[in-house]
Motif scaffolding. Structure first.
Motif, mmCIF file in Angstrom:
data_model
loop_
_atom_site.group_PDB
_atom_site.id
_atom_site.type_symbol
_atom_site.label_atom_id
_atom_site.label_comp_id
_atom_site.label_asym_id
_atom_site.label_seq_id
_atom_site.Cartn_x
_atom_site.Cartn_y
_atom_site.Cartn_z
ATOM 1 N N ASN A 75 0.852 -1.186 0.000
ATOM 2 C CA ASN A 75 0.000 0.000 0.000
ATOM 3 C C ASN A 75 0.890 1.240 0.000
ATOM 4 O OD1 ASN A 75 0.784 0.466 2.776
ATOM 5 N ND2 ASN A 75 -0.723 -1.080 3.366
ATOM 6 N N THR A 76 0.262 2.411 -0.007
ATOM 7 C CA THR A 76 1.018 3.659 -0.121
ATOM 8 C C THR A 76 1.891 3.912 1.097
ATOM 9 O OG1 THR A 76 -0.893 4.518 -1.352
ATOM 10 C CG2 THR A 76 0.806 6.088 -0.735
ATOM 11 N N HIS A 77 1.394 3.582 2.271
ATOM 12 C CA HIS A 77 2.183 3.727 3.501
ATOM 13 C C HIS A 77 3.476 2.926 3.413
ATOM 14 C CE1 HIS A 77 3.356 3.743 7.677
ATOM 15 N NE2 HIS A 77 3.070 2.464 7.824
ATOM 16 N N GLU A 78 3.374 1.688 2.957
ATOM 17 C CA GLU A 78 4.564 0.845 2.829
ATOM 18 C C GLU A 78 5.447 1.286 1.672
ATOM 19 O OE1 GLU A 78 3.262 -3.208 2.674
ATOM 20 O OE2 GLU A 78 2.628 -3.232 4.778
ATOM 21 N N ASN A 79 4.859 1.860 0.619
ATOM 22 C CA ASN A 79 5.670 2.446 -0.455
ATOM 23 C C ASN A 79 6.693 3.408 0.127
ATOM 24 O OD1 ASN A 79 2.897 2.670 -2.763
ATOM 25 N ND2 ASN A 79 4.573 1.219 -2.809
ATOM 26 N N ALA A 80 6.212 4.287 0.997
ATOM 27 C CA ALA A 80 7.085 5.298 1.590
ATOM 28 C C ALA A 80 8.121 4.670 2.520
ATOM 29 C CB ALA A 80 6.241 6.326 2.341
ATOM 30 N N LEU A 81 7.687 3.766 3.373
ATOM 31 C CA LEU A 81 8.596 3.140 4.338
ATOM 32 C C LEU A 81 9.725 2.384 3.646
ATOM 33 C CD1 LEU A 81 6.205 1.683 7.076
ATOM 34 C CD2 LEU A 81 7.848 3.538 7.356
ATOM 35 N N TYR A 82 9.378 1.527 2.708
ATOM 36 C CA TYR A 82 10.379 0.663 2.080
ATOM 37 C C TYR A 82 11.231 1.410 1.064
ATOM 38 C CZ TYR A 82 7.718 -3.061 4.339
ATOM 39 O OH TYR A 82 7.081 -3.863 5.261
ATOM 40 N N THR A 83 10.669 2.454 0.452
ATOM 41 C CA THR A 83 11.491 3.281 -0.437
ATOM 42 C C THR A 83 12.548 4.025 0.370
ATOM 43 O OG1 THR A 83 9.675 3.560 -2.018
ATOM 44 C CG2 THR A 83 11.472 5.149 -2.122
ATOM 45 N N LYS A 84 12.185 4.480 1.556
ATOM 46 C CA LYS A 84 13.167 5.143 2.418
ATOM 47 C C LYS A 84 14.298 4.178 2.785
ATOM 48 C CE LYS A 84 13.803 7.692 6.706
ATOM 49 N NZ LYS A 84 13.161 8.238 7.947
ATOM 50 N N GLU A 85 13.937 2.917 3.087
ATOM 51 C CA GLU A 85 14.959 1.916 3.393
ATOM 52 C C GLU A 85 15.885 1.703 2.199
ATOM 53 O OE1 GLU A 85 13.460 -1.762 4.848
ATOM 54 O OE2 GLU A 85 12.346 -0.852 6.505
ATOM 55 N N LEU A 86 15.305 1.626 1.010
ATOM 56 C CA LEU A 86 16.112 1.451 -0.199
ATOM 57 C C LEU A 86 17.066 2.622 -0.389
ATOM 58 C CD1 LEU A 86 14.813 0.259 -3.651
ATOM 59 C CD2 LEU A 86 16.230 2.292 -3.491
ATOM 60 N N LEU A 87 16.581 3.818 -0.144
ATOM 61 C CA LEU A 87 17.389 5.016 -0.368
ATOM 62 C C LEU A 87 18.535 5.141 0.635
ATOM 63 C CD1 LEU A 87 14.569 7.564 -1.244
ATOM 64 C CD2 LEU A 87 16.438 6.867 -2.743
ATOM 65 N N GLN A 88 18.433 4.464 1.761
ATOM 66 C CA GLN A 88 19.515 4.505 2.740
ATOM 67 C C GLN A 88 20.793 3.874 2.197
ATOM 68 O OE1 GLN A 88 17.722 2.678 6.178
ATOM 69 N NE2 GLN A 88 16.750 4.576 6.853
ATOM 70 N N SER A 89 20.655 2.983 1.229
ATOM 71 C CA SER A 89 21.830 2.379 0.591
ATOM 72 C C SER A 89 22.226 3.120 -0.679
ATOM 73 C CB SER A 89 21.545 0.907 0.258
ATOM 74 O OG SER A 89 20.494 0.805 -0.702
ATOM 75 N N GLN A 90 21.509 4.218 -0.958
ATOM 76 C CA GLN A 90 21.803 5.036 -2.149
ATOM 77 C C GLN A 90 21.925 6.500 -1.719
ATOM 78 O OE1 GLN A 90 22.128 3.663 -5.267
ATOM 79 N NE2 GLN A 90 21.609 1.600 -4.592
#
Length: 254
Positions: A161-176
């Protein structure tokens, strides 16, 4: 639990359900006054929600203004939200799109124009059961066929869902850490909720609404008098988004 409840609300937040409920209730009432009142209410709702002018006005009020592509500044990455493909439809050697393909198509165009250095695609599956392919991989396939190098496409495939879109995208960006300037790309009607979710998790983003559902205002007599099944479907989508927006606010997701 929230995921299951959101699916239930999706069906309850539909004018079709309200109209059908009132119609059946009217047929069941023995009291003639209640019967007439309920059936008239059902008929009024049917006329209201099938009026294309009223539907278009509601969408015009909700959707944000469009951003011209030539005015988009360069960004390190564009974040594309999914929810626009059928992941459980065969054959699985191609992408089956619903409405909203502009999300990835606009991202590809912005990439080709040099406005985006990377494309991040966020979305697993909105289905309760397992699927063969995630929505993110579906959009990735389209981007690859359009000539975007695989090295410039990042996938987040866990969110539902949209809430998880934000959460997991933030996690991905931590390695970028090099990806700082971010552009969020999703359907115009969905942008308010999506923008709120990404800001809530601490991501600074700009927005690029896509997939507009509105059209120029019309004063034609046909639009005023002739009911439109499409208007009823549009109201269902819009009310569903309103319910999602309010629910996310109450839960502190946006």
């Amino acid at each position: 639990m929230f995921f299951l409840l959101s699916k239930l609300l999706q069906y309850l937040a539909s004018p079709v359900v309200w109209i059908f409920f009132l119609f059946v209730l009217g047929l069941l009432f023995r009291n003639q006054a209640k019967k007439k009142l309920t059936l008239r209410a059902s008929f009024f709702l049917l006329l209201f929600f099938t009026n294309p002018i009223l539907s278009n006005e509601a969408w015009l009020a909700w959707e944000p203004e469009a951003v011209l592509m030539k005015e988009v500044k360069p960004y390190d990455a564009g974040i594309v939200l999914t929810g626009v493909t059928e992941v459980n439809r065969s054959p699985h050697d191609r992408v089956h799109y619903k409405e909203g393909a502009e999300r990835i198509l606009d991202a590809i165009q912005l990439y080709k124009m040099g406005k985006l250095q990377k494309i991040i695609i966020s979305g697993g599956s909105g289905f309760i059961k397992e699927v063969q392919k995630t929505e993110a991989s579906n959009l990735q396939q389209t981007a690859l066929y359009a000539g975007v190098p695989a090295a410039d496409i990042l996938l987040e495939e866990r969110s539902r869902n949209t809430h998880e879109n934000a959460l997991y995208t933030k996690e991905l960006l931590q390695s970028q850490p090099q990806l700082r300037k971010l552009l969020l790309i999703t359907s115009a009607f969905h942008m308010r909720r999506a923008q709120g979710c990404f800001k809530k998790v601490g991501l600074e983003i700009d927005t690029f609404p896509a997939d507009f559902q509105t059209h120029d205002r019309s004063s034609q007599l046909d639009d005023l008098l002739i009911p439109s099944p499409e208007a009823l479907l549009k109201w269902s989508r819009l009310i569903h988004e309103w319910v999602g927006y309010v629910t996310y606010k109450l839960l502190g997701y946006s």
